[in-house]
Scaffold this motif. Structure first.
Motif, PDB file in Angstrom:
ATOM      1  N   ARG A   5      37.521  12.041   3.875  1.00 28.71           N
ATOM      2  CA  ARG A   5      37.900  11.933   2.462  1.00 28.71           C
ATOM      3  C   ARG A   5      38.932  12.955   2.001  1.00 28.71           C
ATOM      4  O   ARG A   5      39.725  12.694   1.118  1.00 28.71           O
ATOM      5  CB  ARG A   5      36.662  12.037   1.590  1.00 28.71           C
ATOM      6  N   ASP A   6      38.886  14.169   2.580  1.00 27.90           N
ATOM      7  CA  ASP A   6      39.805  15.225   2.146  1.00 27.90           C
ATOM      8  C   ASP A   6      39.875  16.311   3.217  1.00 27.90           C
ATOM      9  O   ASP A   6      39.193  16.235   4.242  1.00 27.90           O
ATOM     10  CB  ASP A   6      39.390  15.804   0.790  1.00 27.90           C
ATOM     11  N   LEU A   7      40.689  17.323   2.961  1.00 31.81           N
ATOM     12  CA  LEU A   7      40.883  18.393   3.949  1.00 31.81           C
ATOM     13  C   LEU A   7      39.581  19.119   4.287  1.00 31.81           C
ATOM     14  O   LEU A   7      39.342  19.468   5.438  1.00 31.81           O
ATOM     15  CB  LEU A   7      41.930  19.383   3.436  1.00 31.81           C
ATOM     16  N   ASN A   8      38.728  19.350   3.285  1.00 27.34           N
ATOM     17  CA  ASN A   8      37.473  20.056   3.533  1.00 27.34           C
ATOM     18  C   ASN A   8      36.546  19.276   4.455  1.00 27.34           C
ATOM     19  O   ASN A   8      35.776  19.867   5.215  1.00 27.34           O
ATOM     20  CB  ASN A   8      36.756  20.357   2.210  1.00 27.34           C
ATOM     21  N   ALA A   9      36.602  17.963   4.407  1.00 24.25           N
ATOM     22  CA  ALA A   9      35.717  17.118   5.218  1.00 24.25           C
ATOM     23  C   ALA A   9      36.087  17.122   6.702  1.00 24.25           C
ATOM     24  O   ALA A   9      35.286  16.697   7.533  1.00 24.25           O
ATOM     25  CB  ALA A   9      35.712  15.695   4.675  1.00 24.25           C
ATOM     26  N   LEU A  28      48.774  16.922   5.421  1.00 29.61           N
ATOM     27  CA  LEU A  28      47.788  15.980   4.880  1.00 29.61           C
ATOM     28  C   LEU A  28      47.511  16.232   3.409  1.00 29.61           C
ATOM     29  O   LEU A  28      47.584  17.363   2.973  1.00 29.61           O
ATOM     30  CB  LEU A  28      46.477  16.091   5.673  1.00 29.61           C
ATOM     31  N   PRO A  29      47.196  15.206   2.635  1.00 24.47           N
ATOM     32  CA  PRO A  29      47.052  13.824   3.071  1.00 24.47           C
ATOM     33  C   PRO A  29      48.405  13.194   3.395  1.00 24.47           C
ATOM     34  O   PRO A  29      49.420  13.563   2.811  1.00 24.47           O
ATOM     35  CB  PRO A  29      46.388  13.127   1.882  1.00 24.47           C
ATOM     36  N   GLY A  30      48.373  12.259   4.315  1.00 23.27           N
ATOM     37  CA  GLY A  30      49.605  11.593   4.715  1.00 23.27           C
ATOM     38  C   GLY A  30      49.448  10.853   6.027  1.00 23.27           C
ATOM     39  O   GLY A  30      48.356  10.769   6.577  1.00 23.27           O
ATOM     40  N   PRO A  31      50.563  10.333   6.557  1.00 19.64           N
ATOM     41  CA  PRO A  31      50.530   9.470   7.745  1.00 19.64           C
ATOM     42  C   PRO A  31      50.490  10.252   9.068  1.00 19.64           C
ATOM     43  O   PRO A  31      51.323  10.064   9.952  1.00 19.64           O
ATOM     44  CB  PRO A  31      51.821   8.668   7.607  1.00 19.64           C
ATOM     45  N   TYR A  32      49.509  11.138   9.183  1.00 20.62           N
ATOM     46  CA  TYR A  32      49.385  11.967  10.379  1.00 20.62           C
ATOM     47  C   TYR A  32      47.954  11.924  10.894  1.00 20.62           C
ATOM     48  O   TYR A  32      47.001  11.905  10.116  1.00 20.62           O
ATOM     49  CB  TYR A  32      49.751  13.426  10.092  1.00 20.62           C
ATOM     50  N   THR A  33      47.822  11.938  12.215  1.00 21.27           N
ATOM     51  CA  THR A  33      46.535  12.084  12.878  1.00 21.27           C
ATOM     52  C   THR A  33      46.609  13.367  13.683  1.00 21.27           C
ATOM     53  O   THR A  33      47.562  13.570  14.445  1.00 21.27           O
ATOM     54  CB  THR A  33      46.250  10.892  13.821  1.00 21.27           C
ATOM     55  N   ALA A  61      44.053   6.318  -2.125  1.00 19.23           N
ATOM     56  CA  ALA A  61      42.866   6.564  -2.944  1.00 19.23           C
ATOM     57  C   ALA A  61      41.701   5.675  -2.514  1.00 19.23           C
ATOM     58  O   ALA A  61      40.551   6.127  -2.479  1.00 19.23           O
ATOM     59  CB  ALA A  61      43.193   6.336  -4.417  1.00 19.23           C
ATOM     60  N   ILE A  62      41.987   4.431  -2.165  1.00 14.85           N
ATOM     61  CA  ILE A  62      40.920   3.509  -1.759  1.00 14.85           C
ATOM     62  C   ILE A  62      40.272   3.991  -0.461  1.00 14.85           C
ATOM     63  O   ILE A  62      39.049   4.069  -0.353  1.00 14.85           O
ATOM     64  CB  ILE A  62      41.456   2.072  -1.609  1.00 14.85           C
ATOM     65  N   ALA A  63      41.072   4.313   0.541  1.00 16.42           N
ATOM     66  CA  ALA A  63      40.529   4.763   1.829  1.00 16.42           C
ATOM     67  C   ALA A  63      39.732   6.060   1.667  1.00 16.42           C
ATOM     68  O   ALA A  63      38.638   6.194   2.224  1.00 16.42           O
ATOM     69  CB  ALA A  63      41.654   4.949   2.837  1.00 16.42           C
ATOM     70  N   CYS A  64      40.251   6.991   0.888  1.00 18.95           N
ATOM     71  CA  CYS A  64      39.540   8.261   0.692  1.00 18.95           C
ATOM     72  C   CYS A  64      38.248   8.059  -0.094  1.00 18.95           C
ATOM     73  O   CYS A  64      37.246   8.722   0.169  1.00 18.95           O
ATOM     74  CB  CYS A  64      40.449   9.278   0.017  1.00 18.95           C
ATOM     75  N   SER A  65      38.249   7.131  -1.036  1.00 19.53           N
ATOM     76  CA  SER A  65      37.016   6.826  -1.782  1.00 19.53           C
ATOM     77  C   SER A  65      35.955   6.252  -0.855  1.00 19.53           C
ATOM     78  O   SER A  65      34.783   6.616  -0.947  1.00 19.53           O
ATOM     79  CB  SER A  65      37.301   5.840  -2.913  1.00 19.53           C
ATOM     80  N   LEU A  66      36.351   5.353   0.030  1.00 15.68           N
ATOM     81  CA  LEU A  66      35.397   4.794   0.996  1.00 15.68           C
ATOM     82  C   LEU A  66      34.848   5.886   1.907  1.00 15.68           C
ATOM     83  O   LEU A  66      33.670   5.886   2.252  1.00 15.68           O
ATOM     84  CB  LEU A  66      36.054   3.696   1.826  1.00 15.68           C
ATOM     85  N   ALA A  67      35.693   6.825   2.285  1.00 12.08           N
ATOM     86  CA  ALA A  67      35.281   7.893   3.210  1.00 12.08           C
ATOM     87  C   ALA A  67      34.425   8.955   2.522  1.00 12.08           C
ATOM     88  O   ALA A  67      33.888   9.836   3.190  1.00 12.08           O
ATOM     89  CB  ALA A  67      36.508   8.535   3.847  1.00 12.08           C
ATOM     90  N   ARG A  68      34.262   8.888   1.216  1.00  9.96           N
ATOM     91  CA  ARG A  68      33.373   9.838   0.525  1.00  9.96           C
ATOM     92  C   ARG A  68      31.918   9.612   0.924  1.00  9.96           C
ATOM     93  O   ARG A  68      31.106  10.522   0.879  1.00  9.96           O
ATOM     94  CB  ARG A  68      33.511   9.719  -0.985  1.00  9.96           C
TER      95      ARG A  68
END
Length: 129
Positions: A5-9, A28-33, A61-68
């Motif tokens: 969901r975010d950098l802390n996670a 991050l956030p962005g198109p990096y793995t 926002a949608i992907a990060c919300s799901l990952a919460r």
């Protein structure tokens, strides 16, 4: 890879040093793995037995919300080595509808795959740009 969901996670699934965190924060956030040393909580099945794991924090926002709720294992929405597509319709046609769920957010801004950077060595190494 695992989407969080975010950098802390990131610390939920990977071990990071201060230097790695500083590098990650600038992208991050962005198109990096980022390839990092995984934590024991990450099943071997997810990483193919590797001691490393790819971690992403998308700019969605949608992907990060799901990952919460919990980290999500992810893959590209295309067949390996095939063209990257940007519309849900094209993606479903290419995958021949062999997916359980599609969240249609419309045309993607970019059909480019995420860049992959390995941070497990002495110096960062670009795996895919």
């Amino acid at each position: 890879s695992i989407l969080v969901r975010d950098l802390n996670a990131i610390d939920l699934v990977a071990k990071t040093t201060l230097g790695q965190k500083n590098t990650i924060k600038s992208y991050l956030p962005g198109p990096y793995t980022f390839i990092l040393n995984k934590r024991k909580i990450v099943p071997r099945l997810v990483t193919g037995g590797s001691s490393n794991v790819g971690v992403r924090v998308p700019d969605s926002a949608i992907a990060c919300s799901l990952a919460r709720i919990f980290p999500i294992t992810t893959t590209s929405a295309n067949i390996s080595d095939d063209e990257m597509l940007s519309s849900p319709k094209e993606i479903l046609e290419q995958l021949d509808c062999e997916v359980d769920l599609v969240i249609d957010v419309g045309e993607l801004e970019s059909a480019k795959a995420s860049s992959i950077i390995d941070l497990t060595g002495f110096k960062p190494k670009t795996i895919r740009d």
